[in-house]
Write a protein that holds these residues in place. Structure first.
Motif, short mmCIF file in Angstrom:
data_model
loop_
_atom_site.label_atom_id
_atom_site.label_comp_id
_atom_site.label_asym_id
_atom_site.label_seq_id
_atom_site.Cartn_x
_atom_site.Cartn_y
_atom_site.Cartn_z
N MET A 1 0.84 -1.19 0.00
CA MET A 1 0.00 0.00 0.00
C MET A 1 0.88 1.25 0.00
O MET A 1 1.79 1.36 0.82
CB MET A 1 -0.90 0.00 1.25
N THR A 2 0.65 2.15 -0.90
CA THR A 2 1.37 3.41 -0.93
C THR A 2 0.37 4.54 -1.06
O THR A 2 -0.43 4.56 -1.99
CB THR A 2 2.37 3.47 -2.10
N HIS A 3 0.38 5.44 -0.12
CA HIS A 3 -0.54 6.57 -0.13
C HIS A 3 0.03 7.71 -0.96
O HIS A 3 1.15 7.67 -1.45
CB HIS A 3 -0.80 7.04 1.30
N SER A 4 -0.77 8.73 -1.10
CA SER A 4 -0.33 9.92 -1.81
C SER A 4 0.83 10.56 -1.06
O SER A 4 1.03 10.34 0.14
CB SER A 4 -1.48 10.92 -1.94
N ARG A 5 1.60 11.36 -1.76
CA ARG A 5 2.75 12.04 -1.17
C ARG A 5 2.57 13.54 -1.40
O ARG A 5 3.17 14.11 -2.32
CB ARG A 5 4.04 11.54 -1.81
N PRO A 6 1.77 14.19 -0.57
CA PRO A 6 1.44 15.59 -0.84
C PRO A 6 2.63 16.53 -0.78
O PRO A 6 2.60 17.61 -1.36
CB PRO A 6 0.42 15.93 0.27
N LEU A 197 8.60 2.27 8.05
CA LEU A 197 7.31 2.95 7.87
C LEU A 197 6.94 3.04 6.39
O LEU A 197 5.78 2.86 6.01
CB LEU A 197 7.36 4.35 8.48
N TYR A 198 7.94 3.28 5.55
CA TYR A 198 7.71 3.34 4.11
C TYR A 198 7.20 2.00 3.59
O TYR A 198 6.30 1.94 2.74
CB TYR A 198 9.01 3.72 3.41
N ALA A 199 7.73 0.93 4.14
CA ALA A 199 7.37 -0.41 3.67
C ALA A 199 5.92 -0.77 3.99
O ALA A 199 5.34 -1.62 3.32
CB ALA A 199 8.31 -1.44 4.27
N VAL A 200 5.34 -0.13 5.02
CA VAL A 200 3.94 -0.44 5.36
C VAL A 200 2.98 0.63 4.84
O VAL A 200 1.83 0.70 5.26
CB VAL A 200 3.76 -0.63 6.88
N GLY A 201 3.46 1.45 3.91
CA GLY A 201 2.57 2.42 3.28
C GLY A 201 2.83 3.86 3.60
O GLY A 201 2.03 4.74 3.24
N GLY A 202 3.94 4.15 4.29
CA GLY A 202 4.28 5.53 4.57
C GLY A 202 4.62 6.30 3.30
O GLY A 202 4.92 5.72 2.26
N ALA A 203 4.60 7.62 3.42
CA ALA A 203 4.84 8.47 2.26
C ALA A 203 6.30 8.85 2.09
O ALA A 203 6.73 9.21 1.00
CB ALA A 203 4.00 9.75 2.37
#
Length: 289
Positions: A1-6, A197-203
């Protein structure tokens, strides 16, 4: 899961340069900001913990935003730290930052008074309503004494301008839950958790250590994006000795960073001793930069 990176992925919690006599060094800020962007930083976070915000005036904070914006242009994310112990003062700083050219706000939990969660939520909503800028919440209970509770974060995620969290809570499980249930972009504020944190979907991250090794800090995320998790882990391990010395040696990250950059701090902070600076320099040199 990767969220947006505002605000992009690789953000630096930028120091605030001072002159030898303790004045704000705007030329130095311009040079350092331009260097960080040239070395791979997607954004810069000003007047945070590393930026010595407790010891800079409101006028200095605004001048710093203007100088950095001038140096990096309009395409780089420039976030202004505006959080204080007072909601009214935080709103004033938020409006000032917007006028000075920031395109995002970093808002820390109100500190010292230890407000309960309903008051924490009200504070963030009031600040987010005060400008048209997107907000990154700053969850750092080790300094503020108050955590932003998981339920509070879940509620705040419905605010259109609250888009991100700088995560210094050391609760990977709680952060993962919020990432999975909201659209909030999570940025690690603790170097040792950047890759996990990036690996679990962090931005991405907001890093103090990026002041001195910006390309090395973003390299693990670049490798992860390419699907090479083994290389990402290897690159992450390379920076850990320096990160640990800078962030967990008993000295504030501002002090260790400025020791490597040769810049003074403001009291009550004191500079690193010659012996401490030498240890930091050896760890930096070991990276072969």
């Amino acid at each position: 899961m990767t969220h947006s990176r505002p605000f992009g992925r690789a953000l630096c919690a930028m120091i605030t340069p001072f002159t030898a006599d303790g004045e704000l060094d705007l030329d130095g800020a311009r040079r350092h900001a331009a260097h960080l962007v040239a070395e791979g930083c997607d954004g810069l976070v000003l007047s945070g913990t590393t930026g010595e915000s407790p010891t800079t005036t409101d006028a200095e904070k605004a001048a710093l935003v203007r100088a950095v914006r001038e140096a990096v242009g309009d395409d780089v994310h420039v976030l202004a730290g505006v959080g204080t112990a007072s909601t009214r003062h935080t709103v004033e700083l938020a409006r000032q930052a917007e006028q000075a050219g920031a395109n995002g706000l970093l808002v820390v939990t109100p500190y010292y008074s230890r407000p309960p969660q309903d008051a924490v939520e009200a504070h963030f909503r009031t600040v987010a309503d005060a400008t048209g800028l997107p907000v990154m919440l700053y969850d750092i209970p080790g300094r503020t004494g108050v955590r932003i509770g998981t339920d509070t974060l879940l509620r705040l995620a419905d605010h259109e301008r609250i888009v991100a969290v700088k995560d210094c809570a050391y609760d990977l499980l709680g952060s993962t839950k919020v990432i999975g249930r909201t659209s909030l972009a999570y940025y690690s504020g603790c170097e040792e958790l950047n890759l996990p944190l990036y690996a679990v979907g962090g931005a991405g991250y907001v890093s103090t250590v990026a002041n001195v090794i910006p390309r090395r800090m973003r390299a693990p995320l670049d490798a992860h994006d390419k699907g090479d998790v083994t290389e990402a882990a290897r690159l992450n391990h390379l920076t850990l000795p320096l990160s640990e010395l800078m962030m967990s040696s008993g000295l504030p990250g501002t002090v260790t960073t400025k020791a490597l950059l040769g810049n003074p701090v403001r009291e009550p902070l004191q500079p690193a001793s010659p012996d401490q600076a030498a240890v930091l320099q050896r760890a930096y040199d070991d990276l072969g930069i």
